[in-house]
Design a protein around this motif. Structure first.
Motif, short mmCIF file in Angstrom:
data_model
loop_
_atom_site.label_atom_id
_atom_site.label_comp_id
_atom_site.label_asym_id
_atom_site.label_seq_id
_atom_site.Cartn_x
_atom_site.Cartn_y
_atom_site.Cartn_z
N LYS A 196 -9.10 3.64 -7.32
CA LYS A 196 -8.09 4.57 -7.86
C LYS A 196 -8.10 4.57 -9.39
O LYS A 196 -8.44 3.56 -10.01
CB LYS A 196 -6.69 4.16 -7.36
N ALA A 244 0.07 8.98 -4.58
CA ALA A 244 -1.14 8.16 -4.40
C ALA A 244 -2.28 8.63 -5.31
O ALA A 244 -3.15 7.86 -5.66
CB ALA A 244 -1.58 8.19 -2.94
N GLN A 245 -2.26 9.92 -5.68
CA GLN A 245 -3.35 10.43 -6.53
C GLN A 245 -2.83 10.98 -7.86
O GLN A 245 -3.55 11.70 -8.54
CB GLN A 245 -4.08 11.55 -5.78
N SER A 291 0.87 -1.18 0.00
CA SER A 291 0.00 0.00 0.00
C SER A 291 0.91 1.23 0.00
O SER A 291 2.14 1.10 0.12
CB SER A 291 -0.87 0.03 1.26
N ALA A 292 0.30 2.41 -0.08
CA ALA A 292 1.11 3.63 -0.06
C ALA A 292 1.75 3.83 1.31
O ALA A 292 2.94 4.14 1.42
CB ALA A 292 0.25 4.83 -0.42
N ARG A 293 0.95 3.62 2.36
CA ARG A 293 1.52 3.85 3.71
C ARG A 293 2.64 2.86 4.01
O ARG A 293 3.64 3.21 4.64
CB ARG A 293 0.43 3.82 4.78
N TYR A 300 -11.90 12.31 1.33
CA TYR A 300 -11.41 11.68 2.55
C TYR A 300 -10.06 12.22 3.03
O TYR A 300 -9.35 11.59 3.79
CB TYR A 300 -11.36 10.15 2.36
N THR A 331 -0.52 4.14 -4.68
CA THR A 331 -1.50 3.19 -4.15
C THR A 331 -2.43 2.76 -5.27
O THR A 331 -2.79 3.57 -6.13
CB THR A 331 -2.29 3.79 -2.96
N ASP A 383 4.59 11.78 -2.75
CA ASP A 383 3.32 11.07 -2.54
C ASP A 383 2.55 11.12 -3.86
O ASP A 383 1.98 12.14 -4.24
CB ASP A 383 2.51 11.73 -1.41
C1 LIG Z 1 -2.64 11.36 -0.95
C2 LIG Z 1 -2.68 10.00 -0.33
N1 LIG Z 1 -1.60 9.54 0.32
C3 LIG Z 1 -1.60 8.32 0.89
C4 LIG Z 1 -2.69 7.48 0.81
C5 LIG Z 1 -2.65 6.15 1.51
O1 LIG Z 1 -2.78 5.08 0.64
P1 LIG Z 1 -2.86 3.58 1.21
O2 LIG Z 1 -4.27 3.42 1.69
O3 LIG Z 1 -2.54 2.71 0.05
O4 LIG Z 1 -1.90 3.45 2.30
C6 LIG Z 1 -3.83 7.90 0.13
C7 LIG Z 1 -4.99 7.02 0.02
O5 LIG Z 1 -5.74 7.08 -0.92
C8 LIG Z 1 -3.84 9.20 -0.47
O6 LIG Z 1 -4.90 9.65 -1.13
#
Ligand SMILES: Cc1ncc(COP(=O)(O)O)c(C=O)c1O
Length: 415
Positions: free
Chosen positions: A184, A157-158, A57-59, A360, A179, A155
């Motif tokens: 997504k 993720a988006q 995952s991203a985190r 979110y 992520t 980051d």
């Molecule tokens: C900007 C951003 N960073 C980090 C994350 C965390 O991603 P993950 O749920 O894969 O850890 C998200 C989740 O959508 C996100 O939108």
């Protein structure tokens, strides 16, 4: 009215990609095999880096990256105050100090002037978040990072596929993390990726993950079933006939069941649970390879839709529209407007057949769990209160976009 109802989003996964998963359902190997070399190489090539490593995952990508980079507990790491809570939560869990910096009110990304003011002798890294698909000015970030000897962790993720100065996000910094959840724009039905240009960092990350078991077949199938259900529910006729009336009824009770079903509990990370430590499987890699072939077309369609909305909504009273900064190619993962009475706009839009979402992200600096790291971030606080996501996804066509514009303007003009 029914024919006009427009859902808030549409999954990017195709029927063919879902079939790739479902047809393997009895092939146990596809769900236990963690060989992802081809997908990783294709992804690295797409982003323009030497290495890409599939992560849970991203985190967890952030966790693994920080475990591999030269940083120590107590180091300060700059993050935007408007971000997903799990990122500063992971920093805090690992013993780092998240330093929250306010956003620029129109781009919703890091206010770069403020970044430099918050750098101290303890600052070791900066996390530019390419929020909503808009790349941060990476020329500036890299200059500041070089001047102060900071690591850069992007980051993405988006922002998968978005470019700044012609280069893709995730190719500028020391590492980038992505992520790939089912909602997504680029999805492998779970999982994520780290990109970097340093094979020794990549090797450390791979080593750290060597004991991780594969993600369960049940988890991948659940994500595929969820994505299929979302595809069906957001089919325009079905949406108009069933989901839209239901959403309106829930809205009367002040509820948004879609947002509630996807929302994760915002709480500190106190341990890395076992279900965080999972490897992606080859069936997901197959979906990823297929997505790489389609991603630029989908981004281009969203870009076109986003620009259509942006150009026509500009100048509407009490409405801030997203801005596109020089050098950045906005891929509009979300089209987020800001208005002083967001609930009114959302309610009226839904009544007239346009579904929207609050999103979110959090005003992290204001969260109780980060009270030790609190800092003044007024633009983040205002944006967080006023933000509304309008539909912008790839399947929207001009008549629907025109309807969204006309409806927003009509509502805002009578406020
Ligand atoms: C900007 C951003 N960073 C980090 C994350 C965390 O991603 P993950 O749920 O894969 O850890 C998200 C989740 O959508 C996100 O939108």
């Amino acid at each position: 009215m029914l024919f006009r109802a427009i859902p808030r989003f549409k999954p990017s996964v195709s029927g063919g990609e879902l079939f790739t998963v479902f047809r393997q359902v009895f092939n146990k190997n596809a769900f236990t095999d963690v060989t992802l070399g081809y997908f990783e190489r294709e992804f690295a090539k797409y982003i323009g880096v030497s290495d890409a490593i599939a992560v849970p995952s991203a985190r967890m990508g952030l966790y693994l990256a920080l475990s591999a980079l030269p940083v120590e507990k107590g180091d300060e790491i700059i993050v935007p105050a408007l971000t997903y809570y799990s990122i500063p939560a992971m920093l805090s869990f690992m013993g780092f100090v998240p330093v929250f910096v306010d956003i620029d009110p129109t781009t919703c990304t890091l206010d770069l002037e403020q970044v430099e003011r918050r750098i101290t002798s303890k600052t070791k890294a900066i996390i530019p978040t390419h929020l909503y698909g808009l790349p941060v000015d990476m020329r500036w970030v890299m200059e500041i990072a070089e001047k102060h000897g900071l690591l850069v962790i992007e980051d993405c993720a988006q922002s998968c596929g978005a470019r700044f100065d012609g280069m893709r996000t995730g190719s500028f910094g020391d590492v980038g993390y992505f992520t790939f959840g089912p909602t997504k724009p680029f999805t492998t039905l779970g999982g994520g990726m780290i990109t970097c240009n340093d094979p020794s960092v990549a090797e450390k990350i791979r080593h750290e993950m060597s004991g991780f078991p594969p993600v369960s077949r049940g988890a991948v199938l659940k994500a595929a079933v969820t994505a299929s259900a979302m595809k069906t529910a957001t089919n325009r006729s079905l949406f108009g006939a069933f989901l839209w009336p239901a959403l309106r009824a829930f809205r009367l009770l002040g509820k948004d069941p879609i947002e509630e079903s996807f929302r994760e509990e915002v709480k500190p990370i106190s341990a890395i649970p076992d279900y965080f430590r999972k490897k992606m499987t080859s069936v997901q890699g197959d979906v990823g390879v297929s997505q790489i072939k389609r991603i630029d077309d989908l981004s281009e369609l969203r870009h076109r839709n986003g620009m259509y909305l942006l150009e026509r909504l500009q100048g509407t009273q009490d409405l801030i529209v997203p801005s596109v900064t020089e050098g950045s190619e906005h891929i509009f993962t979300s089209f987020v407007v800001q208005t002083s009475d967001r609930d009114y706009l959302a309610r009226e839009l839904l009544r007239r057949g346009v579904d929207t979402a609050k999103g979110y992200m959090s005003d992290c600096s204001g969260l109780e769990m980060f009270k030790d790291y609190r800092s003044e971030c007024p633009h983040t606080t205002t944006a967080f209160r006023n933000m509304l996501h309008l539909p912008v996804y790839h399947t929207l066509r001009v008549p629907q976009l025109e309807y969204i514009v006309k409806t927003v303007k009509k509502i805002m003009d009578v406020i």
